[in-house]
Write a protein that holds these residues in place. Structure first.
Motif, mmCIF file in Angstrom:
data_model
loop_
_atom_site.group_PDB
_atom_site.id
_atom_site.type_symbol
_atom_site.label_atom_id
_atom_site.label_comp_id
_atom_site.label_asym_id
_atom_site.label_seq_id
_atom_site.Cartn_x
_atom_site.Cartn_y
_atom_site.Cartn_z
ATOM 1 N N TYR A 541 0.820 -1.328 0.039
ATOM 2 C CA TYR A 541 -0.010 0.100 0.104
ATOM 3 C C TYR A 541 1.021 1.136 0.141
ATOM 4 O O TYR A 541 1.822 1.244 0.735
ATOM 5 C CB TYR A 541 -0.914 -0.023 1.278
ATOM 6 N N GLU A 542 0.648 2.114 -0.856
ATOM 7 C CA GLU A 542 1.290 3.207 -0.807
ATOM 8 C C GLU A 542 0.437 4.561 -1.404
ATOM 9 O O GLU A 542 -0.620 4.457 -2.019
ATOM 10 C CB GLU A 542 2.317 3.257 -1.617
ATOM 11 N N GLU A 543 0.763 5.793 -0.625
ATOM 12 C CA GLU A 543 -0.133 7.008 -1.011
ATOM 13 C C GLU A 543 0.676 7.744 -1.841
ATOM 14 O O GLU A 543 2.040 8.111 -1.636
ATOM 15 C CB GLU A 543 -0.476 7.672 0.147
ATOM 16 N N LYS A 544 0.049 8.391 -2.984
ATOM 17 C CA LYS A 544 0.783 9.291 -4.031
ATOM 18 C C LYS A 544 0.155 10.418 -3.740
ATOM 19 O O LYS A 544 -1.018 10.876 -3.965
ATOM 20 C CB LYS A 544 0.651 8.792 -5.344
ATOM 21 N N ALA A 545 0.968 11.497 -3.224
ATOM 22 C CA ALA A 545 0.590 13.009 -3.065
ATOM 23 C C ALA A 545 1.173 13.638 -4.450
ATOM 24 O O ALA A 545 1.940 13.723 -4.962
ATOM 25 C CB ALA A 545 1.038 13.825 -2.114
ATOM 26 N N VAL A 546 -0.140 14.147 -5.159
ATOM 27 C CA VAL A 546 0.023 14.776 -6.387
ATOM 28 C C VAL A 546 -0.264 16.109 -6.400
ATOM 29 O O VAL A 546 -1.455 16.605 -5.560
ATOM 30 C CB VAL A 546 -0.538 13.867 -7.405
ATOM 31 N N ARG A 547 -0.040 16.854 -7.575
ATOM 32 C CA ARG A 547 -0.276 18.384 -7.754
ATOM 33 C C ARG A 547 -1.093 18.713 -8.847
ATOM 34 O O ARG A 547 -1.744 19.496 -8.940
ATOM 35 C CB ARG A 547 1.135 19.187 -7.331
ATOM 36 N N ASN A 548 -1.122 17.781 -9.785
ATOM 37 C CA ASN A 548 -1.624 18.050 -10.992
ATOM 38 C C ASN A 548 -1.979 16.663 -11.659
ATOM 39 O O ASN A 548 -1.490 15.825 -11.337
ATOM 40 C CB ASN A 548 -1.051 18.811 -11.961
ATOM 41 N N VAL A 549 -2.721 16.671 -12.922
ATOM 42 C CA VAL A 549 -3.308 15.497 -13.752
ATOM 43 C C VAL A 549 -1.798 14.812 -14.268
ATOM 44 O O VAL A 549 -1.621 13.532 -14.335
ATOM 45 C CB VAL A 549 -4.206 16.130 -14.831
ATOM 46 N N THR A 550 -0.809 15.738 -14.496
ATOM 47 C CA THR A 550 0.557 15.189 -14.976
ATOM 48 C C THR A 550 1.211 14.293 -14.194
ATOM 49 O O THR A 550 1.616 13.220 -14.602
ATOM 50 C CB THR A 550 1.366 16.279 -15.592
ATOM 51 N N GLU A 551 1.132 14.715 -12.932
ATOM 52 C CA GLU A 551 1.746 13.692 -11.770
ATOM 53 C C GLU A 551 0.725 12.204 -11.673
ATOM 54 O O GLU A 551 1.449 11.390 -11.435
ATOM 55 C CB GLU A 551 1.959 14.586 -10.613
ATOM 56 N N ILE A 552 -0.269 12.454 -11.699
ATOM 57 C CA ILE A 552 -1.157 11.421 -11.731
ATOM 58 C C ILE A 552 -0.952 10.349 -12.958
ATOM 59 O O ILE A 552 -0.704 9.074 -12.665
ATOM 60 C CB ILE A 552 -2.725 11.694 -11.736
ATOM 61 N N ILE A 553 -0.713 10.895 -14.078
ATOM 62 C CA ILE A 553 -0.426 10.040 -15.216
ATOM 63 C C ILE A 553 0.967 9.335 -15.028
ATOM 64 O O ILE A 553 1.274 8.232 -15.379
ATOM 65 C CB ILE A 553 -0.507 10.850 -16.622
ATOM 66 N N ALA A 554 1.964 10.172 -14.428
ATOM 67 C CA ALA A 554 3.320 9.697 -14.268
ATOM 68 C C ALA A 554 3.278 8.679 -13.226
ATOM 69 O O ALA A 554 4.187 7.746 -13.573
ATOM 70 C CB ALA A 554 4.368 10.644 -14.008
ATOM 71 N N ALA A 555 2.530 8.663 -12.132
ATOM 72 C CA ALA A 555 2.426 7.571 -11.118
ATOM 73 C C ALA A 555 2.100 6.342 -11.866
ATOM 74 O O ALA A 555 2.378 5.259 -11.501
ATOM 75 C CB ALA A 555 1.606 8.330 -10.122
ATOM 76 N N ILE A 556 0.751 6.617 -12.625
ATOM 77 C CA ILE A 556 0.146 5.114 -13.112
ATOM 78 C C ILE A 556 0.951 4.467 -14.175
ATOM 79 O O ILE A 556 1.279 3.499 -14.251
ATOM 80 C CB ILE A 556 -1.026 5.758 -13.699
ATOM 81 N N ARG A 557 2.043 5.378 -15.003
ATOM 82 C CA ARG A 557 2.953 4.915 -15.663
ATOM 83 C C ARG A 557 3.870 4.246 -15.063
ATOM 84 O O ARG A 557 4.638 3.158 -15.410
ATOM 85 C CB ARG A 557 3.596 6.096 -16.651
ATOM 86 N N GLY A 558 4.261 4.447 -13.786
ATOM 87 C CA GLY A 558 5.091 3.834 -13.040
ATOM 88 C C GLY A 558 4.973 2.577 -12.524
ATOM 89 O O GLY A 558 6.026 1.743 -12.237
ATOM 90 N N ALA A 559 3.748 2.230 -12.550
ATOM 91 C CA ALA A 559 3.146 0.794 -12.420
ATOM 92 C C ALA A 559 3.043 0.129 -13.858
ATOM 93 O O ALA A 559 1.936 -0.855 -13.548
ATOM 94 C CB ALA A 559 1.954 0.824 -11.694
ATOM 95 N N ASP A 560 3.785 0.204 -14.639
ATOM 96 C CA ASP A 560 3.551 -0.567 -15.711
ATOM 97 C C ASP A 560 4.213 -2.103 -15.640
ATOM 98 O O ASP A 560 3.831 -2.649 -16.969
ATOM 99 C CB ASP A 560 4.538 0.030 -16.844
ATOM 100 N N ARG A 561 4.605 -2.414 -14.806
ATOM 101 C CA ARG A 561 4.965 -3.855 -14.817
ATOM 102 C C ARG A 561 3.678 -4.722 -14.297
ATOM 103 O O ARG A 561 3.772 -5.962 -14.111
ATOM 104 C CB ARG A 561 6.017 -4.228 -13.495
ATOM 105 N N SER A 562 2.522 -4.154 -13.811
ATOM 106 C CA SER A 562 1.459 -4.600 -13.547
ATOM 107 C C SER A 562 0.887 -5.712 -14.589
ATOM 108 O O SER A 562 0.901 -5.244 -15.804
ATOM 109 C CB SER A 562 0.409 -3.634 -13.072
ATOM 110 N N ASN A 563 0.208 -6.778 -14.272
ATOM 111 C CA ASN A 563 -0.577 -7.473 -15.198
ATOM 112 C C ASN A 563 -2.070 -7.289 -15.626
ATOM 113 O O ASN A 563 -2.696 -7.255 -16.525
ATOM 114 C CB ASN A 563 -0.561 -8.938 -14.773
#
Length: 636
Positions: A541-563
Motif C-alpha cells: 500500500y502506498e499513497e501518492k501526493a500529487v499536484r496535477n493531472v500530469t503527476e497522476i499520469i506519471a504515477a500510473i506509468r510507474g506501475a507499468d509492470r502490472s498484469n
C-alpha cells in the motif's frame, strides 16, 4: 380462400415469439404447438385444394389424385424414416457429416417433390412430408440445416417473395367496392382466427390477456399462405384483384401481431431479492458468484485466468462462475432452433446436451473446472442486440451474481492499438451498466496471462488498484483484496491524495456544485478496515501526493509492470473530477479511458468496476442521448 384465411405461419410465428422472449412461456409453447398442427393441416388441405382445382372437372380424377396422395404419404412414412435413422446413426458428435449423406437427403426431397407434382399435387407438399419425417435431433439434422438454410433463406426465399410481389398488382383495387372487399376480407380473417382462438382458450381456462395474445399470434400469416395464393393464381382460381386483396390481408395481419401482443401480453419479470449484490461485503467467506459474458473464443483465455485469480483461498465457500455466451438472434433458422431450447422465459439455456460451434468453449470451461476449485457452468443467450442486456441482467439476478464481467467492445491488435470488433456490444455494455442488479466489471483484454490458461501453480500476477475514492473504487479494492489471497498474486494499492497546498487548484470544476461527490469519510473507513485485515507481504500500500493531472499520469506509468489494473468506473474526489474531462469511453470512466489511450504506455489488462448502489445508474444518460444507437450501428 378457406385455406388461405386459416393458415398460421409457423416460421414467422417462431421469429416473433423469439424476439418477444415468449417462445418458451406457456403461451409461446401453446402457440407453437397449435401452429405446427395448423401447418400440417394447411398442407393437407392445400393438397386437397390443388386436387380439386384441376382443369379436369371429373370428380373421379380428383378422387384419384387424393387417394394417390394418401398412398404416397403412407409409403413415404414406412420407407423414409428407417433410412434417415440409419444415416443419423452413422453421424457422430464432433465428426464432420459426409457430403454423400447430405446429397442423398436432398435427392430424396427432390424425388418426393417430383412424385407429388406428377400425381397432381404441388411439388412443395412432397418436400414438406420429407421434412416432417426427418429426425430433428443429432448432428445429422444440424449439419443439414447448416448446409441448406443459407442458400434457401439467402437466395431462394427472397426470390420467391419478389416473384409474389411482381404478381401483386395493387392498382387492381379500385373503387369503393374493392376497398370494402379488402376491409371485409381483413375483418373475416381476423374475426375468424382471433375470436375462435380466444373462445377456445377461455374454455380451456386460459386468462383473458393470454387468450387475446394467443388469438393474435395464431393470426400470423407468411410463406405458406403466399404459396396457397400463388397456386390459386396459377390455377386461375384467383384473379388479380382477389390475389392483391389476399396479399395485403396477409401483410396487415402479420404487421399488427408484434405491437398488439406487446401491448396485450408482456409477462413481468419477477424481482428476486438476494443478499450479496457486490464484492464488498462484511462476510468475506461467503461464496462469490460471477456472471462472465463473452462474445467469442478470443475472450476465453483471459476470462479463465481472471477466474483463477478470483477464486480466493480454500477455506471460503468458493467461487461459482456462470459463463454466458452472447449470440445475436440472426435470421438463420438454426438460431430459432437454439432459442427453442431455452429453459425459462427469456433466460439462456445450458450449453450441455446440444451441439454447436461453441463446443470447444464448453470443453475449455469444463477442463478448467476439473483443474481448479471453481464451479463453472457454461450457458448460451441468443437474443437481439436491442434487448440482450435484459438477458444478462435477468440471468445475473436469477443466479444471484455479485458481479457481471463484460468484455470491452474493442480488441487489441498485434501492434497494441485497439480495433472495434463488436460495435453493437458497446450499447449492450452501456445498458447493462444502467440496469444491472449487481456490480458490473468491463474487462479490457490485453492478454491476461497470455493466450492460454495458466495453471494455479504457475500464476504470477501483479495486480494494481488505483484508488481515488468513492464506492466504485472501494468495490475494485475489495475485488483486489480477494485476488491477493491467491498465493501467486501480489497486490499493489496506489491511493492518490491531493497535496495540501494545491487543494482546489487541480480541477477547474466548481467543487461547491459537486460537494456531494466527496466521500472521504467512507473511503477512509474502508481503507482502515482493509489495512487491519491485510497483513500479508503480498499486499503493498502506498499513497501518492500529487499536484496535477500530469503527476497522476506519471504515477500510473510507474506501475507499468502490472498484469492487471483494477479501477472504479466513477471515482470521486477532486483528482477524479480533473481526470473526468479526459474520458472518451463513458462506460470505462475517466481512469479506464486513460489506461487504454493510444498514447499511454501501459499494456496491462484493465478491469473497470461499477459498484451496485440499489438504483439505476444515471451516469450514461447524457452520452446515450448524444449518441443514439439508431444513428450508429444498433441492430435488432
Amino acid at each position: 380462400m378457406g385455406v388461405a384465411l386459416s393458415i398460421t405461419a409457423f416460421p414467422v410465428l417462431a421469429r416473433i415469439l423469439a424476439e418477444l422472449k415468449l417462445l418458451t412461456t406457456d403461451i409461446g409453447r401453446m402457440a407453437m404447438s397449435a401452429a405446427a398442427v395448423n401447418d400440417v393441416a394447411a398442407w393437407i388441405l392445400l393438397a386437397l385444394a390443388v386436387a380439386l382445382s384441376g382443369s379436369i372437372t371429373s370428380p373421379v380424377v380428383s378422387l384419384w389424385v387424393f387417394l394417390s396422395g394418401c398412398v404416397f404419404v403412407i409409403c413415404l412414412a414406412l420407407i423414409v424414416p428407417p433410412i434417415f435413422k440409419w444415416l443419423a446413426c452413422r453421424c457422430h458428435d464432433g465428426e464432420p457429416v459426409e457430403e454423400i449423406y447430405i446429397c442423398a437427403t436432398l435427392a430424396v426431397v427432390l424425388a418426393a417433390g417430383f412424385v407429388t407434382d406428377a400425381i397432381g399435387i404441388h411439388a412443395m407438399f412432397g418436400a414438406f412430408v420429407v421434412g416432417v419425417l426427418f429426425p430433428k435431433e443429432g448432428p445429422f439434422a444440424h449439419a443439414l440445416v447448416e448446409k441448406v438454410e443459407d442458400l434457401v433463406s439467402g437466395l431462394f426465399l427472397p426470390l420467391y417473395f419478389v416473384s409474389s410481389g411482381l404478381k401483386t398488382n395493387i392498382a387492381t383495387i379500385q373503387g369503393l367496392q374493392s376497398w370494402g372487399l379488402l376491409a371485409l376480407v381483413i375483418f373475416t380473417a381476423c374475426f375468424g382466427k382471433i375470436i375462435g382462438t380466444v373462445l377456445v382458450s377461455l374454455c380451456c381456462k386460459v386468462p383473458l390477456r393470454g387468450a387475446l395474445a394467443l388469438g393474435f399470434l395464431m393470426n400470423t400469416k407468411g410463406l405458406v399462405e403466399l404459396i396457397v395464393l400463388n397456386i390459386g393464381k396459377d390455377r386461375k382460381v384467383l384473379n388479380d384483384q382477389t390475389f392483391a386483396i389476399m396479399v395485403l390481408m396477409a401483410l396487415f395481419t402479420t404487421f399488427i401481431t408484434t405491437p398488439v401482443v406487446m401491448a396485450v401480453y408482456k409477462p413481468a419479470r419477477r424481482k428476486m431479492d438476494y443478499k450479496y449484490r457486490t464484492i464488498e461485503r462484511k462476510n468475506s467467506d461467503a461464496q462469490l458468484r460471477i456472471l462472465a459474458c463473452f462474445h467469442s473464443a478470443r475472450n476465453i483465455p483471459s476470462m479463465i485466468n481472471l477466474f483463477e485469480a478470483s477464486r480466493g483461498v480454500a477455506k471460503r465457500e468458493g467461487l461459482s462462475v456462470y459463463a454466458l455466451h452472447l449470440m445475436e438472434l440472426s435470421e438463420r433458422s438454426s438460431a430459432i432452433l437454439m432459442v427453442h431450447k431455452a429453459r425459462k422465459n427469456g433466460l439462456p439455456f445450458w450449453s450441455k446436451g446440444w451441439r454447436s460451434d461453441s463446443d470447444h468453449v464448453v470443453v475449455a470451461f469444463e477442463a478448467f473446472q476439473q483443474l481448479s476449485q471453481v464451479t463453472v457452468r457454461s450457458m448460451t443467450s441468443i437474443s437481439s442486440m436491442a434487448d440482450m442486456h435484459e438477458d444478462i441482467c435477468s440471468t445475473a439476478e436469477s443466479k444471484r451474481a455479485a458481479i457481471i464481467i463484460l468484455p470491452f467492445h474493442k480488441h487489441q491488435r498485434v501492434d497494441g492499438s485497439f480495433e472495434t470488433t463488436w460495435t453493437d456490444f458497446r450499447w449492450v455494455n452501456r445498458r447493462v451498466l444502467e440496469h444491472a442488479p449487481c456490480s458490473v466489471g468491463i474487462l479490457v483484454d490485453r492478454g491476461l496471462g497470455g493466450t492460454t490458461h495458466v495453471s494455479a501453480s504457475n500464476v504470477s500476477y501483479l495486480i494494481t488498484v488505483l484508488f481515488f475514492g468513492g464506492p466504485d473504487d472501494c468495490e475494485a479494492l475489495a475485488y483486489g483484496a480477494r485476488m491477493a489471497e491467491h498465493p501467486g498474486i501480489s497486490l499493489n494499492i496506489i491511493r492518490f491524495v491531493v497535496e495540501p497546498e494545491t487543494i482546489g487548484e487541480i480541477s477547474t470544476i466548481n467543487m461547491q456544485e459537486n460537494a456531494g461527490i466527496e466521500t472521504k469519510s467512507s473511503a477512509e473507513e474502508f481503507l482502515s478496515r482493509f489495512r487491519n485485515l491485510q497483513k500479508d507481504d503480498s499486499v503493498r500500500y502506498e499513497e501518492k501526493a500529487v499536484r496535477n493531472v500530469t503527476e497522476i499520469i506519471a504515477a500510473i506509468r510507474g506501475a507499468d509492470r502490472s498484469n492487471l489494473f483494477l479501477v472504479g468506473r466513477m471515482p470521486e474526489g477532486e483528482l477524479a473530477l480533473a481526470l473526468r474531462r479526459r474520458s472518451e469511453c463513458p462506460e470505462l470512466g475517466a481512469v479506464g479511458s486513460l489506461l487504454i489511450a493510444p498514447d499511454f504506455s501501459v499494456t496491462a489488462s484493465v478491469l473497470v468496476i461499477q459498484q451496485y448502489n440499489g438504483y439505476t445508474c444515471p451516469n450514461l444518460d447524457p452520452y446515450m442521448k448524444e449518441e443514439s444507437p439508431d444513428k450508429d450501428s444498433e441492430s435488432s
